[in-house]
Structures are given as C-alpha cells and as structure tokens.
Design a protein around this motif. Sequence first.
Motif, PDB file in Angstrom:
ATOM      1  N   PHE A 131       0.827  -1.208   0.000  1.00  0.00           N
ATOM      2  CA  PHE A 131       0.000   0.000   0.000  1.00  0.00           C
ATOM      3  C   PHE A 131       0.858   1.254   0.000  1.00  0.00           C
ATOM      4  O   PHE A 131       0.515   2.264  -0.640  1.00  0.00           O
ATOM      5  CB  PHE A 131      -0.921  -0.025   1.225  1.00  0.00           C
ATOM      6  N   ASN A 145      -8.500   1.132   0.269  1.00  0.00           N
ATOM      7  CA  ASN A 145      -8.479  -0.125  -0.482  1.00  0.00           C
ATOM      8  C   ASN A 145      -9.705  -0.192  -1.382  1.00  0.00           C
ATOM      9  O   ASN A 145     -10.753   0.414  -1.104  1.00  0.00           O
ATOM     10  CB  ASN A 145      -8.471  -1.310   0.468  1.00  0.00           C
ATOM     11  N   SER A 286      -7.096  -6.506   4.027  1.00  0.00           N
ATOM     12  CA  SER A 286      -6.892  -5.521   2.951  1.00  0.00           C
ATOM     13  C   SER A 286      -7.246  -4.105   3.379  1.00  0.00           C
ATOM     14  O   SER A 286      -6.991  -3.155   2.629  1.00  0.00           O
ATOM     15  CB  SER A 286      -7.748  -5.880   1.726  1.00  0.00           C
ATOM     16  N   ALA A 288      -7.264  -0.532   4.285  1.00  0.00           N
ATOM     17  CA  ALA A 288      -6.173   0.432   4.148  1.00  0.00           C
ATOM     18  C   ALA A 288      -6.736   1.836   4.016  1.00  0.00           C
ATOM     19  O   ALA A 288      -7.812   2.041   3.442  1.00  0.00           O
ATOM     20  CB  ALA A 288      -5.316   0.099   2.922  1.00  0.00           C
ATOM     21  N   VAL A 295      -0.179   7.418   5.891  1.00  0.00           N
ATOM     22  CA  VAL A 295      -0.897   6.155   6.048  1.00  0.00           C
ATOM     23  C   VAL A 295      -1.464   6.090   7.460  1.00  0.00           C
ATOM     24  O   VAL A 295      -0.729   6.133   8.453  1.00  0.00           O
ATOM     25  CB  VAL A 295       0.030   4.953   5.790  1.00  0.00           C
ATOM     26  N   LYS A 298      -2.763   0.664   7.959  1.00  0.00           N
ATOM     27  CA  LYS A 298      -1.876  -0.120   7.105  1.00  0.00           C
ATOM     28  C   LYS A 298      -2.442  -1.526   6.924  1.00  0.00           C
ATOM     29  O   LYS A 298      -2.718  -2.227   7.906  1.00  0.00           O
ATOM     30  CB  LYS A 298      -0.484  -0.196   7.736  1.00  0.00           C
ATOM     31  N   PRO A 299      -2.621  -1.964   5.678  1.00  0.00           N
ATOM     32  CA  PRO A 299      -3.150  -3.325   5.460  1.00  0.00           C
ATOM     33  C   PRO A 299      -2.128  -4.381   5.846  1.00  0.00           C
ATOM     34  O   PRO A 299      -0.921  -4.116   5.859  1.00  0.00           O
ATOM     35  CB  PRO A 299      -3.435  -3.345   3.962  1.00  0.00           C
TER      36      PRO A 299
END
Length: 337
Positions: A131, A145, A286, A288, A295, A298-299
Amino acid sequence: MTYSEPPLQKNKNKYPFPIVFTTSLILVLIGQWLVPPLSPTPETSSKQSPRPFSASKRVGSPHKASVVHPGQAIAAVPDRSIRMVRRKVGGTHLYLTIIDLRNPNVLLNIGLARNATRANDPRYTSGVEPFSRFVARHPSAAMINGTFFSTDVQKRVMGNMVAGGKVLKFSSSENYGTTLGFQKGNRLEMVTARTDGKPDWNRHWFSLTAGPRLLRKGTLWIAPRKEGFTDPNVMGVAKRSAIGFSKSHKTLFFATFITPITLRQEASIMKSIGCYEAMNLDGGSSTALAYRGKVLVKPRRSLTNVLMVYDAFHPAPQPLRSSWQQFQRDEPMAYSN
C-alpha cells in the motif's frame, strides 16, 4: 528624556475620540475603494452542508489552496472539499472521509498494482503491491483499499472496472455483486446485478464492483448470498471498508472501520452518517487508508487495487482532468470483451 501625557484641555472636545473615529473611517473607506471585493468561490457561495457529527476529531493539519477567477485577486481559502474525521459510533471506531462532489477539482480514480493499465483477470496479472507504494506513486488527498481479489497466483480482481473513462477490466458475462458508477454531471448510480440487471457500463466514467450492498434508497438492504457472495469472512464479523453517497448525489463517503463489525452494523452506521446508497468494499487484511500522504491504516497484505480522490491541494493528473471534461461532451462508447 521622559514622556508624560499632556493635560486634558477643558473644552467640549475634551477627548480625542471624535478625531480618531473620523480618521479611522476615512482610512476604511479609502481601503475599500483601493481594494476591489473578491468574487465568491464555489466553496463559499453555497451553503455548507452540516457535518454528519456534532463533535469530531479532525485528522491532519488544515490546508489552504489558491482559487483564482478571471479578473479576481488571488485569495487563500480553506480547501474543505475533502475532510476526514475519526469517530466512535455505537462502540465502533472508524475513519470517515467526506467528499464534496460539487467541487470541480474533486475527481476519483483507481490505482492498480505496479501502475498497470489493466486489472488482473484470468489471462493477465500484474500481481500485488504494498500500500505504501500506491501512496507514494499517487499523491492524492485520500486513498482507500478497493475491491476484492482472489488469493491464487493470478490475483484476479472482482467485477468490471472503469477509471478515467478507460476500461481496466470488462466481461460481458459479469453478473456479481454491486456496482458504483459515475455518469455525466457527477450523477451516481448503484446497481446490484442479480436484482437490478447489469449496469450500463458504457455510461460510466468511473465504475467499481464490490459488495454486498448495504443501503438501497435509504433503507438497509443486505442479501450477500443473493448477490453471489459465499465467503464466510464477508458475511461474518470483520474489519470493513465501505463507500456510499447522499440522496442529493453531492456528497461521497469513504468509511474505514477499525473495530470489527457485521454487515448489518456497517449498514446502520452508513445510514447514520448520511448515506442514501452504500456498499461494502474489500476489508479484513486488505483494509487500508491514507490521508494527504500519511498512512493511517496499514493493510496486513499487499493489494491489487486502490481508490483515490483528488482535490485542489492534491490536484488530479492533467490526463485525468482532460478525460473527465471530454466525457462530459462526448457520447458514451461501447465496451467490448
């Protein structure tokens, strides 16, 4: 040398207030004559929509952008077309991104792994990507995401996909999940294929298929098996992401849930924040989120696709802006498999 105030004069003009007031008034009038008034910007001329929450924690520092109209002086105005708040609703923690679609600088796009121009399908794959690399490559105002993808080597992306007026993935036999589509004039539609029929993808400048659907015309609508979902992770309790829009089509919402919840809880919260239509996105590992290059969520795995939104402070690439302008003028094109 010392300074002492002179004694007050004993007359009817005992205090200097009339003189000071008259001088100040003259200076104000001269200033108004010399500096022409600014024309209202689209952000300030229309009535601001109330925040979905009365109290919230703003994420990130405020940014200002210069808005210039022909013949108008340059003035710095707050760019509030994309805002983010972090809230706790009914015990559920989430980040909420609020997007004003009336602002012409606001554009949505899809990013693919390794900057591919085609989404992963049974015959082609660009794999996955961390990501953080998506965030670094696409300096957007907000990024989350996107849709689901398979866990096999091919990493196939779910559903048909259109971005910037270009087809990233298309199959005429697609009959799965729910699709969010952007049409001319920023008109939005949400179509569930197995109940509404297939979307008219050739009228979409942006199109993403995910699901299950959460809201239909302001009412909770949850039927994952009817849409074709069988994964227990989708129908159970999980960290989730969602996208939705208001009844007026003027506001788009990204919701990133930090607390694991059910689909019904997710739908209820999306309704409470002002959504009229909403659908679930990929989630779990997933999940995100990035806001103005930072960020926030965070995935736990690399991704095949992300959604991003641009504003005046983080402007869309010129080809994307040109594509949107051309789409408003041209007739829709027919897609082929």
